[in-house]
Design an enzyme around this catalytic site. Sequence first.
Site, PDB file in Angstrom:
ATOM      1  N   SER A  44       0.831  -1.207   0.000  1.00 10.26           N
ATOM      2  CA  SER A  44       0.000   0.000   0.000  1.00 10.26           C
ATOM      3  C   SER A  44       0.862   1.251   0.000  1.00 10.26           C
ATOM      4  CB  SER A  44      -0.919   0.005   1.225  1.00 10.26           C
ATOM      5  OG  SER A  44      -1.827  -1.066   1.172  1.00 10.26           O
ATOM      6  N   GLU A  45       1.870   1.301   0.884  1.00  9.20           N
ATOM      7  CA  GLU A  45       2.825   2.405   0.885  1.00  9.20           C
ATOM      8  C   GLU A  45       4.211   1.909   1.244  1.00  9.20           C
ATOM      9  OE1 GLU A  45      -0.829   4.902   1.065  1.00  9.20           O
ATOM     10  OE2 GLU A  45      -0.206   3.193   2.268  1.00  9.20           O
ATOM     11  N   THR A  46       5.192   2.587   0.654  1.00  5.31           N
ATOM     12  CA  THR A  46       6.586   2.463   1.065  1.00  5.31           C
ATOM     13  C   THR A  46       7.024   3.830   1.573  1.00  5.31           C
ATOM     14  OG1 THR A  46       7.075   0.696  -0.502  1.00  5.31           O
ATOM     15  CG2 THR A  46       8.942   1.963   0.327  1.00  5.31           C
ATOM     16  N   HIS A  76       0.096   4.176   8.713  1.00  4.75           N
ATOM     17  CA  HIS A  76       0.737   2.891   9.032  1.00  4.75           C
ATOM     18  C   HIS A  76       2.212   2.882   8.638  1.00  4.75           C
ATOM     19  CE1 HIS A  76       0.383   1.662   4.786  1.00  4.75           C
ATOM     20  NE2 HIS A  76       1.134   0.623   5.083  1.00  4.75           N
TER      21      HIS A  76
END
Length: 270
Positions: A44-46, A76
């Site tokens: 979802s995200e880095t 997160h």
Amino acid sequence: MRIRIVDAFTDRPFAGNPAGVMLFDGPFPDDERLQAVAAEVNLSETAFARPLDGPAEAEWELRWFTPTTEVGMCGHATLATAHVLHTTGTAKGTVRFAARCGLLITTVHEDGSLTLDFPTSPLTPVDAPDGLAEALGATPVSVHDTSHHIGDLVVELADERTVRTLAPDLRLLAERSSRGVIATAAAEDPAGGYDFVSRGFFPNAGIDEDPVTGSAHTALAPFWSARLGRTELTGLQGGTRQGLVRTALRGDRTLLTGSAVTVIDGELLV
């Protein structure tokens, strides 16, 4: 370059929301490089963080990329980054991040959990966009807009079971929101360890479903605090993969508390 995968908003591996984390010693590489890494990690995200020099409001700069775009706020992956900083001995106590959404403050506790201090997302009641019920596969009870902050629609549904069994049409959903939709309902059993449930669908950010979205809780906290009459609540988010977010509403700031677990520690070879 070292890269880690951290499961956030959980105290056990293979739960919560996984995020990539990379720490840099100096300036960030160009945006194209950061985006390519995030696409390769395909979570979802880095998060990408680097220390800031000299006296400043924050000690670290922090950026987040989905597989397709940079985002302005991510909870997160911030939790995951703070977890890496503390577990590697890179930072102690309170860590302040400079991000696109402003100053973000993280504090570690004795049990290893972390609290994020984020800006609260204002909510504006709106009529349900045409076709929203069809896109979600459920009839909204109420709809609130957060487009001036995180860019999501907060959609209240009838009950917990409706949220848990959603199978939305993501193509239709993408046409009816800026970033995505946060579907939510009160907990069926208030004694079950959480006060409300949610699921987050963000097709316009390249994320079909985000398991546990910290930024969404900056809107869910004021939403449910107003309904339940308490400023401190616990949210359960996710479908097959879930996590808990403890929220504390502090006016224009929202505190988000959770745990994290590093599950992969490796090397980016190119």
